[in-house]
Design a protein around this motif. Sequence first.
Motif, PDB file in Angstrom:
ATOM      1  N   LYS A 355      14.168  -2.648  38.447  1.00  0.00           N
ATOM      2  CA  LYS A 355      15.362  -1.878  38.802  1.00  0.00           C
ATOM      3  C   LYS A 355      15.021  -0.726  39.758  1.00  0.00           C
ATOM      4  O   LYS A 355      15.798  -0.406  40.663  1.00  0.00           O
ATOM      5  CB  LYS A 355      16.036  -1.332  37.544  1.00  0.00           C
ATOM      6  CG  LYS A 355      16.655  -2.396  36.643  1.00  0.00           C
ATOM      7  CD  LYS A 355      17.805  -3.098  37.311  1.00  0.00           C
ATOM      8  CE  LYS A 355      18.464  -4.089  36.359  1.00  0.00           C
ATOM      9  NZ  LYS A 355      19.520  -4.887  37.044  1.00  0.00           N
ATOM     10  N   ILE A 356      13.865  -0.102  39.538  1.00  0.00           N
ATOM     11  CA  ILE A 356      13.433   0.987  40.422  1.00  0.00           C
ATOM     12  C   ILE A 356      13.299   0.479  41.858  1.00  0.00           C
ATOM     13  O   ILE A 356      13.717   1.140  42.814  1.00  0.00           O
ATOM     14  CB  ILE A 356      12.108   1.605  39.917  1.00  0.00           C
ATOM     15  CG1 ILE A 356      12.390   2.500  38.693  1.00  0.00           C
ATOM     16  CG2 ILE A 356      11.402   2.400  41.010  1.00  0.00           C
ATOM     17  CD1 ILE A 356      11.154   3.005  37.994  1.00  0.00           C
ATOM     18  N   TRP A 357      12.733  -0.696  42.024  1.00  0.00           N
ATOM     19  CA  TRP A 357      12.606  -1.293  43.355  1.00  0.00           C
ATOM     20  C   TRP A 357      13.960  -1.707  43.909  1.00  0.00           C
ATOM     21  O   TRP A 357      14.332  -1.354  45.036  1.00  0.00           O
ATOM     22  CB  TRP A 357      11.657  -2.482  43.315  1.00  0.00           C
ATOM     23  CG  TRP A 357      11.826  -3.457  44.447  1.00  0.00           C
ATOM     24  CD1 TRP A 357      12.211  -4.763  44.369  1.00  0.00           C
ATOM     25  CD2 TRP A 357      11.641  -3.189  45.851  1.00  0.00           C
ATOM     26  NE1 TRP A 357      12.279  -5.328  45.621  1.00  0.00           N
ATOM     27  CE2 TRP A 357      11.933  -4.387  46.552  1.00  0.00           C
ATOM     28  CE3 TRP A 357      11.272  -2.059  46.583  1.00  0.00           C
ATOM     29  CZ2 TRP A 357      11.858  -4.487  47.940  1.00  0.00           C
ATOM     30  CZ3 TRP A 357      11.200  -2.156  47.973  1.00  0.00           C
ATOM     31  CH2 TRP A 357      11.486  -3.358  48.634  1.00  0.00           C
ATOM     32  N   GLN A 358      14.722  -2.426  43.128  1.00  0.00           N
ATOM     33  CA  GLN A 358      15.982  -2.975  43.625  1.00  0.00           C
ATOM     34  C   GLN A 358      17.025  -1.898  43.911  1.00  0.00           C
ATOM     35  O   GLN A 358      17.750  -1.978  44.915  1.00  0.00           O
ATOM     36  CB  GLN A 358      16.545  -3.979  42.611  1.00  0.00           C
ATOM     37  CG  GLN A 358      15.722  -5.249  42.475  1.00  0.00           C
ATOM     38  CD  GLN A 358      16.231  -6.167  41.381  1.00  0.00           C
ATOM     39  OE1 GLN A 358      16.879  -5.717  40.428  1.00  0.00           O
ATOM     40  NE2 GLN A 358      15.945  -7.449  41.492  1.00  0.00           N
ATOM     41  N   ASN A 359      17.105  -0.881  43.051  1.00  0.00           N
ATOM     42  CA  ASN A 359      18.148   0.132  43.183  1.00  0.00           C
ATOM     43  C   ASN A 359      17.739   1.331  44.030  1.00  0.00           C
ATOM     44  O   ASN A 359      18.557   1.908  44.746  1.00  0.00           O
ATOM     45  CB  ASN A 359      18.582   0.633  41.802  1.00  0.00           C
ATOM     46  CG  ASN A 359      19.239  -0.456  40.968  1.00  0.00           C
ATOM     47  OD1 ASN A 359      19.404  -1.587  41.420  1.00  0.00           O
ATOM     48  ND2 ASN A 359      19.616  -0.121  39.751  1.00  0.00           N
ATOM     49  N   LEU A 360      16.473   1.722  43.917  1.00  0.00           N
ATOM     50  CA  LEU A 360      16.023   2.944  44.582  1.00  0.00           C
ATOM     51  C   LEU A 360      15.137   2.679  45.794  1.00  0.00           C
ATOM     52  O   LEU A 360      14.934   3.570  46.617  1.00  0.00           O
ATOM     53  CB  LEU A 360      15.270   3.837  43.584  1.00  0.00           C
ATOM     54  CG  LEU A 360      16.064   4.262  42.338  1.00  0.00           C
ATOM     55  CD1 LEU A 360      15.177   5.032  41.375  1.00  0.00           C
ATOM     56  CD2 LEU A 360      17.274   5.094  42.723  1.00  0.00           C
ATOM     57  N   GLY A 361      14.574   1.478  45.896  1.00  0.00           N
ATOM     58  CA  GLY A 361      13.703   1.165  47.031  1.00  0.00           C
ATOM     59  C   GLY A 361      12.345   1.818  46.949  1.00  0.00           C
ATOM     60  O   GLY A 361      11.665   2.007  47.965  1.00  0.00           O
ATOM     61  N   PHE A 362      11.898   2.151  45.751  1.00  0.00           N
ATOM     62  CA  PHE A 362      10.587   2.773  45.562  1.00  0.00           C
ATOM     63  C   PHE A 362       9.531   1.721  45.247  1.00  0.00           C
ATOM     64  O   PHE A 362       9.850   0.641  44.738  1.00  0.00           O
ATOM     65  CB  PHE A 362      10.637   3.779  44.403  1.00  0.00           C
ATOM     66  CG  PHE A 362      11.556   4.948  44.623  1.00  0.00           C
ATOM     67  CD1 PHE A 362      11.891   5.387  45.904  1.00  0.00           C
ATOM     68  CD2 PHE A 362      12.095   5.626  43.541  1.00  0.00           C
ATOM     69  CE1 PHE A 362      12.736   6.461  46.090  1.00  0.00           C
ATOM     70  CE2 PHE A 362      12.946   6.712  43.722  1.00  0.00           C
ATOM     71  CZ  PHE A 362      13.262   7.131  44.990  1.00  0.00           C
ATOM     72  N   ASP A 363       8.271   2.057  45.530  1.00  0.00           N
ATOM     73  CA  ASP A 363       7.162   1.187  45.134  1.00  0.00           C
ATOM     74  C   ASP A 363       6.851   1.464  43.665  1.00  0.00           C
ATOM     75  O   ASP A 363       6.328   2.518  43.317  1.00  0.00           O
ATOM     76  CB  ASP A 363       5.933   1.402  46.009  1.00  0.00           C
ATOM     77  CG  ASP A 363       5.600   2.870  46.260  1.00  0.00           C
ATOM     78  OD1 ASP A 363       6.430   3.751  45.944  1.00  0.00           O
ATOM     79  OD2 ASP A 363       4.501   3.140  46.780  1.00  0.00           O
ATOM     80  N   PRO A 364       7.176   0.535  42.772  1.00  0.00           N
ATOM     81  CA  PRO A 364       7.081   0.797  41.331  1.00  0.00           C
ATOM     82  C   PRO A 364       5.650   1.021  40.864  1.00  0.00           C
ATOM     83  O   PRO A 364       4.698   0.441  41.394  1.00  0.00           O
ATOM     84  CB  PRO A 364       7.686  -0.462  40.699  1.00  0.00           C
ATOM     85  CG  PRO A 364       7.603  -1.508  41.748  1.00  0.00           C
ATOM     86  CD  PRO A 364       7.680  -0.820  43.065  1.00  0.00           C
TER      87      PRO A 364
END
Length: 449
Positions: A355-364
């Motif tokens: 979700k962090i990748w998909q929603n925020l675009g961060f490298d998890p």
Amino acid sequence: MKSVKILKKLGAIAVTTSLAATMLIGCGGSGVGNSSGKTAETSTKTSSGDEMEMWTFVELHAKFYEEMLKSWNDKNPDKQLKIKFTVLPYDDMHNKLQSALLSGQGAPDICDIEVGKFPNFLKGEPQLQTFDDVIGPYKDKIVKSRLDLYSKDNHVYGFDYHVGATIAFYNTELLEKAGIDYKTIVTWDDFKAAGQKYNEATGKYLGTADTGATWELNALLAQQGADFTDASGKPQLNSEAMVKGLSKLKELKEVKAIGTVPGGQPDKDEAYAAFNKGDYAVAIMPFWQMSRYVSYMPELAGKIALAPVPVLEKGMPRSVGGGGTGTVVTKTAKNAQLAKEFLAYAKLSEEGNIKIWQNLGFDPCNTDIWTKKDVTHDTNNKFVKYFKNNPFDVLNEIKNEIKLIKSTEASPAINNILCTVTLNSIFEDGKDVKQALDEAQAQVENELK
């Protein structure tokens, strides 16, 4: 009397830290999702249990937690949670949290703390819960430096949203017109040669000389195994590594390979406009800068390729973590154990990191996600669609080279002097690097007395 002195000292630190925020804020900087100064409250209700409160300074963080809370409650009918999410302005939230923890009254149960502020909350005996007992199932999957960043005496007090791996963002359309292949740029000397060629062909700069942030300097220090502070946390701004790193950047500036950027660094509105106009062909920034490209530079879609950062010498580590926000559970939290279990699920689990990748675009931080191609190479993902190559191909290439620049009690003073005086004096006024760093060292030492 002692408590009054402590409060005064902390107040001074808070002011200094706010001045340095442009360098340290990762996910909550000038870009996507930052609180605009208004307070917003949302509440997710469940059928049982006392309602907890969470503070954050980034609206998108609150939305992420709302989604993860719903998922948690669906999966855990016997451990239901109710959390009220409150979004506060950056400085107001941190100052309010500091006062509440000092007084022992009024603190939220859960809170985001930006990495530059975090050392202030680890002084003495931290008024935060340790996460040592909930990390176990994820410890081998999480990038260690992102746990170390929020640790003290081998105890972990915060969980981050991302790694913030520093990478190079190359505008391939501009480079190709100048006859430059970004894939041939491995060292800073390669970057220098490419920058000179680019300037001669276009009259513009290949990269940026940042006066308001130290993203490039972070990478140059990490490559040398160095830091802004020594092992005990004392500033070492005039170290050999600092002189070498800044001398290389000044050299690039002198041959017009890089130029000072509007706003002082690539993560500013003025800089977005400059990149949109083609005034610069490369930004060296943490991974989260991807969200800025997608949101503020949509016309560059399909033109930007990601690559490792150039190094001083082949074989040196090619990345360093940049920015960050650690989420904590306070000592006074209601049902602290349940709150910790929820945060471990939200910030460390596979589901949470997807979700962090998909929603925020961060490298998890959970690197298991980096190899799940159905997630990382999803052609419907807006970040995958935007960039010329796949972000996770680059992340996996540098996976074992992502180093750490520590955040210490001295960091606010260090960042303030570098980002308001020193970098300007070197890049704008042409001051001698060693002289500028000697002066910065003396000023920081004086401030920390």
